[in-house]
Design a protein around this motif. Structure first.
Motif, PDB file in Angstrom:
ATOM      1  N   PHE A 107      -0.708  -5.523  20.362  1.00 27.07           N
ATOM      2  CA  PHE A 107      -1.100  -6.897  20.540  1.00 27.07           C
ATOM      3  C   PHE A 107       0.193  -7.585  20.802  1.00 27.07           C
ATOM      4  CE2 PHE A 107      -0.115  -9.720  16.442  1.00 27.07           C
ATOM      5  CZ  PHE A 107      -1.572 -10.586  16.612  1.00 27.07           C
ATOM      6  N   LYS A 108       1.596  -7.836  20.624  1.00 19.02           N
ATOM      7  CA  LYS A 108       2.992  -8.508  20.819  1.00 19.02           C
ATOM      8  C   LYS A 108       1.888  -8.797  22.146  1.00 19.02           C
ATOM      9  CE  LYS A 108       5.660  -5.112  19.113  1.00 19.02           C
ATOM     10  NZ  LYS A 108       7.025  -4.634  19.121  1.00 19.02           N
ATOM     11  N   LYS A 109       2.299  -8.218  23.408  1.00 17.43           N
ATOM     12  CA  LYS A 109       2.239  -8.354  24.230  1.00 17.43           C
ATOM     13  C   LYS A 109       1.045  -9.378  24.846  1.00 17.43           C
ATOM     14  CE  LYS A 109       2.640  -3.367  27.038  1.00 17.43           C
ATOM     15  NZ  LYS A 109       2.898  -1.936  27.148  1.00 17.43           N
ATOM     16  N   LEU A 110      -0.208  -9.091  24.104  1.00 14.58           N
ATOM     17  CA  LEU A 110      -1.104 -10.616  24.306  1.00 14.58           C
ATOM     18  C   LEU A 110      -1.148 -11.615  23.791  1.00 14.58           C
ATOM     19  CD1 LEU A 110      -3.798  -7.912  22.341  1.00 14.58           C
ATOM     20  CD2 LEU A 110      -4.148  -8.463  25.310  1.00 14.58           C
ATOM     21  N   ILE A 111       0.063 -11.620  22.463  1.00 11.69           N
ATOM     22  CA  ILE A 111      -0.095 -12.452  22.388  1.00 11.69           C
ATOM     23  C   ILE A 111       1.234 -13.347  22.850  1.00 11.69           C
ATOM     24  CG2 ILE A 111      -0.526 -12.374  20.183  1.00 11.69           C
ATOM     25  CD1 ILE A 111       2.098 -12.583  18.520  1.00 11.69           C
ATOM     26  N   HIS A 112       1.992 -12.623  23.514  1.00 15.46           N
ATOM     27  CA  HIS A 112       3.321 -13.308  24.381  1.00 15.46           C
ATOM     28  C   HIS A 112       2.518 -13.602  26.033  1.00 15.46           C
ATOM     29  CE1 HIS A 112       6.050 -11.203  21.196  1.00 15.46           C
ATOM     30  NE2 HIS A 112       6.966 -12.757  22.444  1.00 15.46           N
ATOM     31  N   GLU A 113       1.303 -13.147  26.194  1.00 14.55           N
ATOM     32  CA  GLU A 113       0.770 -14.286  27.216  1.00 14.55           C
ATOM     33  C   GLU A 113       0.184 -15.760  27.271  1.00 14.55           C
ATOM     34  OE1 GLU A 113       0.792 -12.692  30.443  1.00 14.55           O
ATOM     35  OE2 GLU A 113       2.146 -11.016  29.257  1.00 14.55           O
ATOM     36  N   LEU A 114      -0.026 -15.945  25.956  1.00 18.49           N
ATOM     37  CA  LEU A 114      -0.316 -17.320  24.842  1.00 18.49           C
ATOM     38  C   LEU A 114      -0.125 -17.979  25.349  1.00 18.49           C
ATOM     39  CD1 LEU A 114      -1.301 -16.161  21.263  1.00 18.49           C
ATOM     40  CD2 LEU A 114      -3.315 -15.901  23.436  1.00 18.49           C
ATOM     41  N   GLU A 115      -0.556 -19.531  26.022  1.00 19.82           N
ATOM     42  CA  GLU A 115       0.012 -21.224  26.508  1.00 19.82           C
ATOM     43  C   GLU A 115      -0.755 -21.833  25.467  1.00 19.82           C
ATOM     44  OE1 GLU A 115       2.779 -20.920  28.754  1.00 19.82           O
ATOM     45  OE2 GLU A 115       2.226 -18.915  29.890  1.00 19.82           O
ATOM     46  N   GLU A 116       0.150 -23.056  24.799  1.00 20.42           N
ATOM     47  CA  GLU A 116      -0.251 -24.313  24.125  1.00 20.42           C
ATOM     48  C   GLU A 116      -1.512 -24.740  24.463  1.00 20.42           C
ATOM     49  OE1 GLU A 116      -0.120 -26.259  20.454  1.00 20.42           O
ATOM     50  OE2 GLU A 116       0.823 -24.231  20.989  1.00 20.42           O
ATOM     51  N   GLY A 117      -2.488 -24.598  23.960  1.00 16.59           N
ATOM     52  CA  GLY A 117      -3.558 -25.706  24.196  1.00 16.59           C
ATOM     53  C   GLY A 117      -4.317 -25.410  25.434  1.00 16.59           C
ATOM     54  N   ALA A 118      -4.200 -23.772  25.901  1.00 16.78           N
ATOM     55  CA  ALA A 118      -5.396 -23.163  26.734  1.00 16.78           C
ATOM     56  C   ALA A 118      -6.602 -22.781  26.191  1.00 16.78           C
ATOM     57  CB  ALA A 118      -4.396 -21.171  27.168  1.00 16.78           C
ATOM     58  N   ASP A 119      -7.433 -23.112  27.559  1.00 16.17           N
ATOM     59  CA  ASP A 119      -8.686 -22.541  27.157  1.00 16.17           C
ATOM     60  C   ASP A 119      -8.604 -21.101  27.626  1.00 16.17           C
ATOM     61  OD1 ASP A 119      -9.947 -24.798  26.484  1.00 16.17           O
ATOM     62  OD2 ASP A 119     -10.227 -25.425  28.606  1.00 16.17           O
ATOM     63  N   ILE A 120      -9.403 -20.300  27.037  1.00 14.16           N
ATOM     64  CA  ILE A 120      -9.693 -19.020  26.848  1.00 14.16           C
ATOM     65  C   ILE A 120     -10.726 -18.019  26.791  1.00 14.16           C
ATOM     66  CG2 ILE A 120      -8.144 -16.456  26.153  1.00 14.16           C
ATOM     67  CD1 ILE A 120      -6.841 -17.811  24.051  1.00 14.16           C
ATOM     68  N   LEU A 121     -10.302 -17.283  27.951  1.00  8.45           N
ATOM     69  CA  LEU A 121     -11.608 -16.221  28.515  1.00  8.45           C
ATOM     70  C   LEU A 121     -11.495 -15.448  28.060  1.00  8.45           C
ATOM     71  CD1 LEU A 121     -11.895 -18.318  30.236  1.00  8.45           C
ATOM     72  CD2 LEU A 121     -13.968 -18.366  30.562  1.00  8.45           C
ATOM     73  N   VAL A 122     -12.358 -14.417  27.402  1.00  9.30           N
ATOM     74  CA  VAL A 122     -12.540 -12.615  27.046  1.00  9.30           C
ATOM     75  C   VAL A 122     -13.405 -12.050  28.044  1.00  9.30           C
ATOM     76  CG1 VAL A 122     -11.607 -11.344  25.188  1.00  9.30           C
ATOM     77  CG2 VAL A 122     -10.538 -13.038  24.778  1.00  9.30           C
ATOM     78  N   ASP A 123     -13.128 -10.687  28.670  1.00  5.44           N
ATOM     79  CA  ASP A 123     -14.764  -9.654  29.187  1.00  5.44           C
ATOM     80  C   ASP A 123     -13.828  -8.239  27.933  1.00  5.44           C
ATOM     81  OD1 ASP A 123     -15.962  -7.466  30.193  1.00  5.44           O
ATOM     82  OD2 ASP A 123     -15.520  -8.868  31.912  1.00  5.44           O
ATOM     83  N   ILE A 124     -14.695  -8.005  27.482  1.00  2.00           N
ATOM     84  CA  ILE A 124     -14.796  -6.610  26.757  1.00  2.00           C
ATOM     85  C   ILE A 124     -16.008  -5.688  27.291  1.00  2.00           C
ATOM     86  CG2 ILE A 124     -13.858  -7.628  24.700  1.00  2.00           C
ATOM     87  CD1 ILE A 124     -16.391  -7.363  23.059  1.00  2.00           C
ATOM     88  N   THR A 125     -16.314  -5.889  28.286  1.00  2.00           N
ATOM     89  CA  THR A 125     -17.118  -4.695  28.813  1.00  2.00           C
ATOM     90  C   THR A 125     -16.527  -3.463  28.791  1.00  2.00           C
ATOM     91  OG1 THR A 125     -17.991  -6.271  30.320  1.00  2.00           O
ATOM     92  CG2 THR A 125     -18.489  -4.360  30.844  1.00  2.00           C
ATOM     93  N   TYR A 126     -14.971  -2.777  29.523  1.00  2.00           N
ATOM     94  CA  TYR A 126     -14.820  -2.225  29.571  1.00  2.00           C
ATOM     95  C   TYR A 126     -13.378  -1.735  28.749  1.00  2.00           C
ATOM     96  CZ  TYR A 126     -16.716  -2.666  34.074  1.00  2.00           C
ATOM     97  OH  TYR A 126     -18.246  -1.964  35.029  1.00  2.00           O
ATOM     98  N   GLY A 127     -13.477  -0.799  28.367  1.00  2.00           N
ATOM     99  CA  GLY A 127     -11.377  -0.275  27.916  1.00  2.00           C
ATOM    100  C   GLY A 127     -11.888   0.289  26.738  1.00  2.00           C
ATOM    101  N   GLN A 128     -10.929   0.344  26.055  1.00  2.00           N
ATOM    102  CA  GLN A 128     -10.415   1.836  25.000  1.00  2.00           C
ATOM    103  C   GLN A 128     -11.664   0.485  23.658  1.00  2.00           C
ATOM    104  OE1 GLN A 128      -6.441   2.172  25.535  1.00  2.00           O
ATOM    105  NE2 GLN A 128      -6.586   3.534  23.816  1.00  2.00           N
TER     106      GLN A 128
END
Length: 207
Positions: A107-128
């Motif tokens: 969770f900490k790694k994910l939020i540290h990749e965030l940028e102000e005002g960004a458009d975010i896309l997510v693909d949850i097809t694969y993974g745990q």
């Protein structure tokens, strides 16, 4: 800028396929891709736009993740040749684990990749299976503290035959962004009791 969170598969990636889209024709790409999110990006990237691809990678015993990560970059770079977005890649590589400390660190790694005002896309097809839960929490964090816009959350469905080959024609992309906003809706609701809250939901969906 765009930030894209994508899970890279541990098993060998499939051959490129056309992915019809259920529920959002605006993101349907007429070409073929190995990775569903690249079909969406082929339709949404803009010339000169800064894009950060955050690849969440779990190691596997056959090192498929290394080849899959390379194929992902190769495919997106090829799609981007006629677009001209400024793409950078970030890899978060981890061993497979499901303990609480691992979830906290992810969770900490994910939020540290965030940028102000960004458009975010997510693909949850694969993974745990737990990663989409962490991603939804990270998206809530992004909206609340970084003024982010959750653009698309997608899931690519594929069926396999007895020999572990993709059944051609079974592939489809589902845009499940509305599920995320359903969670946001319930989190922001106020009601004196459960029955009133249920009535509010019923009324909302009848609108």
């Amino acid at each position: 800028m765009k930030i894209v969170f994508v899970n890279i598969p541990m098993k060998k990636a499939s051959e490129p396929k056309h992915y019809p889209v259920d529920g959002n024709s605006e993101i349907e790409y007429e070409g073929k891709v190995r990775f569903p999110i690249n079909a969406v990006l082929a339709k949404s990237l803009k010339k000169g736009e800064p894009v950060k691809i955050v690849k969440f990678i779990t190691k596997d015993s056959k090192d498929n993740y290394l080849e899959n990560s390379r194929l992902f970059n190769e495919e997106l770079n090829q799609l981007n040749q006629n677009i001209g977005a400024n793409i950078q890649y970030k890899e978060i590589i981890e061993e497979y684990s499901e303990d609480l400390r691992t979830h906290e660190n992810r969770f900490k790694k994910l939020i540290h990749e965030l940028e102000e005002g960004a458009d975010i896309l997510v693909d949850i097809t694969y993974g745990q299976k737990t990663l989409p839960i962490l991603l939804f929490s990270a998206l809530s964090f992004a909206e609340k503290f970084h003024n982010a816009n959750i653009q698309n959350i997608i899931y690519g469905k594929i069926n396999y035959d007895a020999d572990n080959n993709i059944v051609d024609g079974s592939q489809k992309i589902y845009d499940i962004t509305s599920l995320y906003y359903l969670n946001t809706l319930t989190a922001s609701m106020e009601a004196p009791n459960g029955e009133t809250a249920k009535e509010m939901i019923d009324n909302f969906f009848e609108m």
